[in-house]
Each structure stands twice: as C-alpha cells, then as structure tokens.
Motif scaffolding. Structure first.
Motif, PDB file in Angstrom:
ATOM      1  N   LEU A  46      59.837 -59.128  44.284  1.00 33.26           N
ATOM      2  CA  LEU A  46      60.395 -60.249  44.898  1.00 33.26           C
ATOM      3  C   LEU A  46      61.638 -61.164  44.291  1.00 33.26           C
ATOM      4  CD1 LEU A  46      60.595 -62.153  47.483  1.00 33.26           C
ATOM      5  CD2 LEU A  46      59.537 -63.985  46.619  1.00 33.26           C
TER       6      LEU A  46
ATOM      7  N   CYS B  27      57.363 -59.060  50.541  1.00 30.30           N
ATOM      8  CA  CYS B  27      57.322 -59.401  49.156  1.00 30.30           C
ATOM      9  C   CYS B  27      57.104 -60.421  49.129  1.00 30.30           C
ATOM     10  CB  CYS B  27      58.840 -59.171  47.985  1.00 30.30           C
ATOM     11  SG  CYS B  27      58.698 -57.066  47.443  1.00 30.30           S
ATOM     12  N   ILE B  28      58.514 -61.241  49.889  1.00 23.68           N
ATOM     13  CA  ILE B  28      57.375 -63.008  49.877  1.00 23.68           C
ATOM     14  C   ILE B  28      56.567 -63.342  50.677  1.00 23.68           C
ATOM     15  CG2 ILE B  28      58.402 -65.276  51.421  1.00 23.68           C
ATOM     16  CD1 ILE B  28      61.652 -63.777  51.030  1.00 23.68           C
ATOM     17  N   THR B  29      55.882 -62.506  51.811  1.00 25.79           N
ATOM     18  CA  THR B  29      54.988 -62.925  52.274  1.00 25.79           C
ATOM     19  C   THR B  29      54.017 -62.604  51.548  1.00 25.79           C
ATOM     20  OG1 THR B  29      55.626 -61.669  54.813  1.00 25.79           O
ATOM     21  CG2 THR B  29      53.269 -62.103  54.818  1.00 25.79           C
ATOM     22  N   THR B  30      53.349 -61.291  50.517  1.00 27.45           N
ATOM     23  CA  THR B  30      52.429 -60.915  49.693  1.00 27.45           C
ATOM     24  C   THR B  30      53.089 -61.968  48.325  1.00 27.45           C
ATOM     25  OG1 THR B  30      53.142 -58.997  48.945  1.00 27.45           O
ATOM     26  CG2 THR B  30      51.642 -58.734  51.255  1.00 27.45           C
ATOM     27  N   SER B  31      53.660 -62.616  48.416  1.00 25.92           N
ATOM     28  CA  SER B  31      53.510 -62.945  46.635  1.00 25.92           C
ATOM     29  C   SER B  31      54.108 -62.250  45.798  1.00 25.92           C
ATOM     30  CB  SER B  31      53.292 -64.334  46.023  1.00 25.92           C
ATOM     31  OG  SER B  31      52.616 -65.078  47.099  1.00 25.92           O
ATOM     32  N   SER B  32      54.836 -60.776  46.015  1.00 30.31           N
ATOM     33  CA  SER B  32      54.402 -60.156  45.243  1.00 30.31           C
ATOM     34  C   SER B  32      55.706 -60.221  43.650  1.00 30.31           C
ATOM     35  CB  SER B  32      55.167 -58.281  45.771  1.00 30.31           C
ATOM     36  OG  SER B  32      55.778 -57.770  44.985  1.00 30.31           O
ATOM     37  N   ARG B  33      55.576 -59.141  42.471  1.00 31.38           N
ATOM     38  CA  ARG B  33      56.272 -59.622  41.506  1.00 31.38           C
ATOM     39  C   ARG B  33      57.391 -59.292  42.101  1.00 31.38           C
ATOM     40  NH1 ARG B  33      52.692 -58.261  36.164  1.00 31.38           N
ATOM     41  NH2 ARG B  33      50.543 -59.836  36.956  1.00 31.38           N
TER      42      ARG B  33
ATOM     43  N   LYS C 164      59.563 -73.638  54.062  1.00 31.60           N
ATOM     44  CA  LYS C 164      58.719 -72.285  54.483  1.00 31.60           C
ATOM     45  C   LYS C 164      58.187 -71.482  55.889  1.00 31.60           C
ATOM     46  CE  LYS C 164      55.047 -73.681  50.428  1.00 31.60           C
ATOM     47  NZ  LYS C 164      53.304 -74.684  51.011  1.00 31.60           N
TER      48      LYS C 164
ATOM     49  N   LYS D 211      47.379 -66.521  57.295  1.00 29.80           N
ATOM     50  CA  LYS D 211      47.746 -67.757  56.404  1.00 29.80           C
ATOM     51  C   LYS D 211      48.075 -68.892  57.753  1.00 29.80           C
ATOM     52  CE  LYS D 211      51.041 -66.309  52.799  1.00 29.80           C
ATOM     53  NZ  LYS D 211      53.038 -66.195  52.651  1.00 29.80           N
TER      54      LYS D 211
END
Length: 351
Positions: free
Chosen positions: A137, A129-135, A251, A229
């Motif tokens: 998270l 979730c963090i890596t893909t900026s998922s909702r 980060k 990235k």
C-alpha cells in the motif's frame, strides 16, 4: 467496353451486412450515448482538475480516466457513427472525410482505451491494498504519478504502432464513388511475425485478456473482503470523542472510494465481456467466425464499441452514487454551466 467493365468491377460497391440495423444501433443510439459521455467526462475532468486535493490523492486516477474517456467517446462518433452513416446514406463525401482522419483517430482511440484499462488496474490495485491491508500500500500511494505514467506508457507502446499498419489507397477510376478510397494492411503486417507475435498474442493478451482477468480477480477479492468487514464505527465515534470521529470519517471515505473503484471495475468487466469472447473465438476458430457468422460478427464488433462507450458514460452516475461528498460540488458546476449556456442562448435569440 472491356475498360468500362473493369472500372465497373473495380468500383463496385455492396453495402455491408445489416446496414439498417447498424445505423440505428451505432449512428443513432451510439452517438447519443457518446454525446452524453463526452459531456459527463468533460465535467468530471474539470471537476477533478480544479481541486488540488483531488489531484494529489487516489482521485488522480479518476481525473486521468475522465480525460481518456472523453477521447474514447469522441472517437466513437468520428470512427463508428460516421462510418456507418456513410454506408447507410451511401455518401462518397462522408467516406472521403472518414478516410482523411481514420488512421490517426483509430490509433489515438486504441491508445486511450488501453491506457484507461491500465489506469483502472492501477486504481483497483491500490484499493485492493487498502482493503486487504497489504504491505504494498505504501508503495502504491507514494508512487501514484509514476504508476499512472507507466499505465499510459503501456497504452502507447501496445497500440502506438497501429498507425503504421494501414495503407490508404486512392482509386482515380472511381472518383466520386463509394470505392474512391480504400484501406488495406501494409505487407509487413502479415508477411512477418509481427502479426502473430505482436498483434494476435501480445496485444490481445496484454490489452484485452490480462486486464479483464486481473480486474476480475481484484474486484472479487475486494468485494469478498468488504462483505466480511464490519459497518462503519461512526456511532461509536460520537461517544468516544473527536479523534475517533475523524478516524471513522476517514474509514468511511476510504470505503466509499473502494466501492467506487469496485463499481467502475465491475462496469469495465461487463462492457468487455463480448470483446473477450470475440478475442478467444478469433483464436480458436477464426475461419468459421468470418465465413459462417459474418453478420453476427459485424454486430458483435459494434456492440463491443458501444459497450465501451456505455462504460465511459456510467462513470459519473457511479461517482455520484458511491461518493456522496462529491455531489454538491458537481451539482454546483452543472448549475454554473447551465446558467452560462442559458445566457448565451438568450444573447443568440435576441439577435
């Protein structure tokens, strides 16, 4: 004479195949790996437990994982090493001791292994979730204790009934011999749909196949995303000021934690490849596996258990390599333990 012949037949013992090879693989090498893993995971558990900050962030998964890995490694010695050693030495005393704790120990061992795999999924999902900026998270971070409890509960539910499956029988005619104690499955295991529905399909799918392929997917997505990235912007932070510097450090810390879980997951996948292959083979052609490849199967089962313990022993090197900020504190604990043991040893030698 007929009674004596019956007793001889009833008490006849034949060592399992490849006992000598299994002795060196399991009792010697496996016990050494397990002992190292026990010390490492005890160290990790104490390390994460004593630091409140680590108990309140993503490291809570690593704390619980160290706790379960400790018991998995300990159970390996009592279940696998002692069992093979008893066959190698042909010791009825060791066999009797092994049967005295086998059922609860194997149940706890399977629960801890399954719970550990579900905890790795939970931690990997948060990293995903963090890596893909998922909702998702915010939900994953806000509900870590509840998610961890669900993972542990799934391990208990899926493997807790193992303790009901075994039946230990005592053969008085074989007192003091290798076959004095014998184990079998209770009638309901194979006489009801429990075997097909619960043991073969539910357990194998939920605790072996599903975790393997879910983690393979999550790990592949995390690695692929990280590879695209850009590197850490710490250099620009020095130019822009302290705020940017702190953001860059956060980060960098997040990326290190993500790499840690990616490495832990990859290690889990490698250690479970043989288990997945055996599980699929058992479903496809169980008869050939047990009749034509029995020796191969016996060694493969030993390799599965050994690779699981090896995976537990790899946690500490992974953490030290992927998260440099942990190194000073862990080294400090090791130094304290070393001085304590040396002090105790000097007192013992002085007596």
């Amino acid at each position: 004479h007929s009674i004596s012949a019956f007793q001889d037949l009833e008490c006849y013992y034949e060592p399992p195949p490849l006992t000598f090879v299994r002795f060196w693989l399991v009792t010697v090498f496996g016990t050494t790996v397990s002992f190292i893993s026990i010390l490492e995971n005890l160290l990790l558990f104490v390390f994460f437990l004593k630091r409140k900050a680590y108990r309140n962030n993503h490291n809570v998964y690593l704390l619980l994982l160290a706790f379960f890995d400790f018991f998995v490694s300990l159970a390996y010695i009592f279940l696998m090493s002692v069992n093979v050693l008893s066959d190698y030495l042909q010791s009825p005393a060791l066999v009797s001791m092994w049967f005295s704790y086998m059922v609860p120990m194997i149940t706890i061992s399977h629960i801890t292994m399954s719970s550990a795999s579900f905890l790795i999924i939970a931690a990997s999902f948060e990293r995903y979730c963090i890596t893909t900026s998922s909702r998702a998270l915010a939900f994953a971070q806000r509900n870590r204790p509840e998610i961890a409890m669900v993972a542990i509960l799934m391990g208990v539910v899926s493997k807790g009934s193992i303790c009901l499956e075994f039946e230990i029988s005592h053969h008085e005619n074989c007192m003091g011999q290798m076959n004095e104690w014998q184990m079998s499955y209770r009638p309901f295991v194979f006489d009801t749909p429990y075997n097909t529905v619960w043991r073969l399909w539910f357990r194998n799918v939920v605790t072996i196949l599903a975790p393997f392929f879910i983690l393979a997917f999550l790990n592949a997505k995390i690695v692929a995303t990280l590879s695209y990235k850009k590197p850490s912007v710490t250099v620009y932070a020095y130019i822009s000021g302290n705020l940017e510097m702190e953001q860059a450090q956060r980060k960098a810390s997040a990326r290190e934690a993500t790499r840690t879980m990616a490495a832990v997951t990859f290690c889990y996948l490698i250690s479970n490849i043989v288990n997945v292959v055996l599980t699929i083979w058992e479903h496809v052609d169980k008869q050939a596996l047990f009749q034509e490849y029995l020796s191969v199967y016996a060694i493969a089962v030993d390799v599965v258990s050994l690779m699981t313990t090896l995976g537990c022993a790899c946690r500490l090197p992974i953490y030290l390599y992927c998260q440099p900020e942990l190194r000073p504190d862990i080294v400090h604990i090791v130094e304290k333990w070393w001085k304590w043991w040396i002090g105790k040893l000097k007192i013992f030698v002085s007596f």
